[in-house]
Write a protein that holds these residues in place. Structure first.
Motif, PDB file in Angstrom:
ATOM      1  N   TYR A 132      14.455  27.254  35.034  1.00  0.00           N
ATOM      2  CA  TYR A 132      16.063  27.857  34.873  1.00  0.00           C
ATOM      3  C   TYR A 132      15.860  29.350  34.137  1.00  0.00           C
ATOM      4  O   TYR A 132      17.150  29.968  34.284  1.00  0.00           O
ATOM      5  N   LEU A 133      15.071  29.710  33.673  1.00  0.00           N
ATOM      6  CA  LEU A 133      15.062  30.845  32.649  1.00  0.00           C
ATOM      7  C   LEU A 133      15.621  32.205  33.803  1.00  0.00           C
ATOM      8  O   LEU A 133      16.546  32.967  33.265  1.00  0.00           O
ATOM      9  N   PRO A 134      14.889  32.243  34.809  1.00  0.00           N
ATOM     10  CA  PRO A 134      15.268  33.476  35.757  1.00  0.00           C
ATOM     11  C   PRO A 134      16.876  33.490  35.962  1.00  0.00           C
ATOM     12  O   PRO A 134      17.385  34.511  35.913  1.00  0.00           O
ATOM     13  N   LEU A 135      17.341  32.230  36.386  1.00  0.00           N
ATOM     14  CA  LEU A 135      18.756  32.186  36.577  1.00  0.00           C
ATOM     15  C   LEU A 135      19.646  32.277  35.527  1.00  0.00           C
ATOM     16  O   LEU A 135      20.692  33.089  35.449  1.00  0.00           O
ATOM     17  N   ILE A 136      19.037  32.077  34.160  1.00  0.00           N
ATOM     18  CA  ILE A 136      19.770  32.247  32.877  1.00  0.00           C
ATOM     19  C   ILE A 136      19.775  33.700  32.846  1.00  0.00           C
ATOM     20  O   ILE A 136      20.847  34.702  32.654  1.00  0.00           O
ATOM     21  N   ILE A 137      18.753  34.360  32.829  1.00  0.00           N
ATOM     22  CA  ILE A 137      18.636  35.846  32.551  1.00  0.00           C
ATOM     23  C   ILE A 137      19.263  36.643  33.666  1.00  0.00           C
ATOM     24  O   ILE A 137      20.344  37.543  33.289  1.00  0.00           O
ATOM     25  N   ALA A 138      19.380  36.325  34.988  1.00  0.00           N
ATOM     26  CA  ALA A 138      20.002  37.157  36.010  1.00  0.00           C
ATOM     27  C   ALA A 138      21.554  36.832  35.934  1.00  0.00           C
ATOM     28  O   ALA A 138      22.297  37.737  35.847  1.00  0.00           O
ATOM     29  N   GLY A 139      21.833  35.468  35.500  1.00  0.00           N
ATOM     30  CA  GLY A 139      23.219  35.280  35.103  1.00  0.00           C
ATOM     31  C   GLY A 139      23.827  36.040  34.145  1.00  0.00           C
ATOM     32  O   GLY A 139      24.934  36.602  34.281  1.00  0.00           O
ATOM     33  N   ALA A 140      23.221  36.229  33.093  1.00  0.00           N
ATOM     34  CA  ALA A 140      23.743  37.166  31.969  1.00  0.00           C
ATOM     35  C   ALA A 140      23.761  38.480  32.237  1.00  0.00           C
ATOM     36  O   ALA A 140      24.917  39.152  32.013  1.00  0.00           O
ATOM     37  N   LEU A 141      22.686  39.001  33.075  1.00  0.00           N
ATOM     38  CA  LEU A 141      22.722  40.503  33.609  1.00  0.00           C
ATOM     39  C   LEU A 141      23.650  40.658  34.514  1.00  0.00           C
ATOM     40  O   LEU A 141      24.577  41.835  34.283  1.00  0.00           O
ATOM     41  N   ILE A 142      24.007  40.011  35.263  1.00  0.00           N
ATOM     42  CA  ILE A 142      25.214  40.032  36.306  1.00  0.00           C
ATOM     43  C   ILE A 142      26.329  40.254  35.834  1.00  0.00           C
ATOM     44  O   ILE A 142      27.203  40.843  36.098  1.00  0.00           O
ATOM     45  N   ALA A 143      26.745  39.089  34.680  1.00  0.00           N
ATOM     46  CA  ALA A 143      27.922  39.134  34.011  1.00  0.00           C
ATOM     47  C   ALA A 143      28.212  40.523  33.268  1.00  0.00           C
ATOM     48  O   ALA A 143      29.315  41.183  33.319  1.00  0.00           O
ATOM     49  N   LEU A 144      27.054  40.904  32.439  1.00  0.00           N
ATOM     50  CA  LEU A 144      27.284  42.344  31.799  1.00  0.00           C
ATOM     51  C   LEU A 144      27.400  43.418  32.916  1.00  0.00           C
ATOM     52  O   LEU A 144      28.198  44.242  32.418  1.00  0.00           O
ATOM     53  N   PHE A 145      26.644  43.545  33.772  1.00  0.00           N
ATOM     54  CA  PHE A 145      27.052  44.459  34.855  1.00  0.00           C
ATOM     55  C   PHE A 145      28.453  44.511  35.497  1.00  0.00           C
ATOM     56  O   PHE A 145      29.064  45.314  35.476  1.00  0.00           O
ATOM     57  N   SER A 146      28.998  43.301  35.726  1.00  0.00           N
ATOM     58  CA  SER A 146      30.278  42.795  36.023  1.00  0.00           C
ATOM     59  C   SER A 146      31.104  43.465  35.245  1.00  0.00           C
ATOM     60  O   SER A 146      32.355  43.999  35.510  1.00  0.00           O
ATOM     61  N   ILE A 147      30.846  43.142  33.897  1.00  0.00           N
ATOM     62  CA  ILE A 147      32.098  43.484  32.822  1.00  0.00           C
ATOM     63  C   ILE A 147      31.924  45.079  32.439  1.00  0.00           C
ATOM     64  O   ILE A 147      33.149  45.777  32.703  1.00  0.00           O
ATOM     65  N   ASP A 148      30.959  45.929  32.948  1.00  0.00           N
ATOM     66  CA  ASP A 148      30.565  47.113  32.895  1.00  0.00           C
ATOM     67  C   ASP A 148      31.506  47.746  33.960  1.00  0.00           C
ATOM     68  O   ASP A 148      32.315  48.899  33.796  1.00  0.00           O
ATOM     69  N   ARG A 149      31.236  47.162  35.203  1.00  0.00           N
ATOM     70  CA  ARG A 149      31.877  47.773  36.334  1.00  0.00           C
ATOM     71  C   ARG A 149      33.500  47.565  36.205  1.00  0.00           C
ATOM     72  O   ARG A 149      34.140  48.446  36.691  1.00  0.00           O
ATOM     73  N   LEU A 150      33.882  46.384  35.755  1.00  0.00           N
ATOM     74  CA  LEU A 150      35.307  46.291  35.677  1.00  0.00           C
ATOM     75  C   LEU A 150      36.214  47.091  34.741  1.00  0.00           C
ATOM     76  O   LEU A 150      37.015  47.740  34.881  1.00  0.00           O
ATOM     77  N   THR A 151      35.287  47.251  33.439  1.00  0.00           N
ATOM     78  CA  THR A 151      35.926  48.084  32.537  1.00  0.00           C
ATOM     79  C   THR A 151      36.025  49.558  32.929  1.00  0.00           C
ATOM     80  O   THR A 151      36.888  50.237  32.696  1.00  0.00           O
ATOM     81  N   ARG A 152      34.850  50.042  33.626  1.00  0.00           N
ATOM     82  CA  ARG A 152      35.026  51.484  34.279  1.00  0.00           C
ATOM     83  C   ARG A 152      35.896  51.559  35.458  1.00  0.00           C
ATOM     84  O   ARG A 152      36.686  52.689  35.457  1.00  0.00           O
ATOM     85  N   ARG A 153      36.154  50.533  36.288  1.00  0.00           N
ATOM     86  CA  ARG A 153      37.184  50.652  37.337  1.00  0.00           C
ATOM     87  C   ARG A 153      38.518  50.643  36.662  1.00  0.00           C
ATOM     88  O   ARG A 153      39.387  51.454  36.791  1.00  0.00           O
ATOM     89  N   MET A 154      38.809  49.716  35.640  1.00  0.00           N
ATOM     90  CA  MET A 154      40.289  49.727  34.929  1.00  0.00           C
ATOM     91  C   MET A 154      40.281  51.014  34.343  1.00  0.00           C
ATOM     92  O   MET A 154      41.469  51.496  34.302  1.00  0.00           O
ATOM     93  N   ALA A 155      39.300  51.799  33.457  1.00  0.00           N
ATOM     94  CA  ALA A 155      39.461  53.107  32.752  1.00  0.00           C
ATOM     95  C   ALA A 155      39.871  54.142  33.857  1.00  0.00           C
ATOM     96  O   ALA A 155      40.591  55.089  33.714  1.00  0.00           O
ATOM     97  N   ALA A 156      39.127  54.253  35.396  1.00  0.00           N
ATOM     98  CA  ALA A 156      39.369  54.973  36.153  1.00  0.00           C
ATOM     99  C   ALA A 156      41.055  55.069  36.720  1.00  0.00           C
ATOM    100  O   ALA A 156      41.340  55.917  36.917  1.00  0.00           O
ATOM    101  N   ASP A 157      41.324  53.658  36.831  1.00  0.00           N
ATOM    102  CA  ASP A 157      42.534  53.366  37.291  1.00  0.00           C
ATOM    103  C   ASP A 157      43.908  53.879  36.185  1.00  0.00           C
ATOM    104  O   ASP A 157      44.708  54.481  36.821  1.00  0.00           O
ATOM    105  N   ALA A 158      43.330  53.748  34.975  1.00  0.00           N
ATOM    106  CA  ALA A 158      44.245  54.032  34.080  1.00  0.00           C
ATOM    107  C   ALA A 158      44.401  55.844  33.924  1.00  0.00           C
ATOM    108  O   ALA A 158      45.618  56.111  33.785  1.00  0.00           O
ATOM    109  N   HIS A 159      43.370  56.631  34.420  1.00  0.00           N
ATOM    110  CA  HIS A 159      43.416  58.027  34.193  1.00  0.00           C
ATOM    111  C   HIS A 159      44.011  58.455  35.608  1.00  0.00           C
ATOM    112  O   HIS A 159      44.419  59.665  35.591  1.00  0.00           O
ATOM    113  N   GLU A 160      44.351  57.656  36.481  1.00  0.00           N
ATOM    114  CA  GLU A 160      44.808  58.371  37.782  1.00  0.00           C
ATOM    115  C   GLU A 160      46.603  58.165  37.944  1.00  0.00           C
ATOM    116  O   GLU A 160      47.155  57.499  37.034  1.00  0.00           O
TER     117      GLU A 160
END
Length: 160
Positions: A132-160
């Motif tokens: 289960y270690l690869p799933l734990i690592i990948a799940g954590a990374l995907i969450a981190l990548f999603s948080i980044d994408r979500l915050t960048r999307r919200m920041a871009a929307d705030a500037h428009e």
């Protein structure tokens, strides 16, 4: 590029190297197993379980890389025809859905690892939790990548 985006780019590059190494290892393990089975009629018992762990690793590490690069399967041809405001909303929903999905994977894999850590994979002599270690690592990374994408999307929307 924010510090989080920079960190995520580095993490994605590292996990891509891990996926490639696991894929190469998988090829070698399977080749070794086939040669030992058919040439010497003596396949080691650990080959199948090791190959299975490497397949899981390649799949999950590859999924994390694809999640970072936003290379998931999508209906871009439909979304691109929508008004910009709707496209931005859909982009936020995709990032949020990916975040929720990754948390579910992370939680489920963590619980499975926790519940199986006392059990051994007989042919490898290691804990079942290692599966289960690869799933734990990948799940954590995907969450981190999603948080980044979500915050960048919200920041871009705030500037428009």
């Amino acid at each position: 590029m924010t510090w989080l985006a920079h960190l995520n780019a580095r993490l994605s590059a590292i996990v891509l190297v891990l996926a490639r190494l696991c894929l190469a290892g998988l090829g070698l393990v399977v080749l070794y197993g086939v040669v030992m089975r058919y040439a010497f009629n003596n396949e080691p018992p650990y080959v199948e379980q090791l190959a299975l762990m490497l397949v899981i690793s390649v799949s999950m590490f590859g999924a994390a890389c694809v999640a970072h690069d936003a290379g998931h399967i999508g209906l871009d041809s439909v979304v691109n025809r929508l008004p910009p405001a709707v496209r931005h909303t859909i982009a936020r929903l995709v990032a949020l859905s990916t975040l929720v999905f990754s948390i579910v994977i992370l939680y489920g894999a963590w619980e499975m690892a926790r519940s199986t850590h006392d059990n051994l994979i007989p042919t490898l002599g290691i804990s079942e939790a290692w599966r289960y270690l690869p799933l734990i690592i990948a799940g954590a990374l995907i969450a981190l990548f999603s948080i980044d994408r979500l915050t960048r999307r919200m920041a871009a929307d705030a500037h428009e």
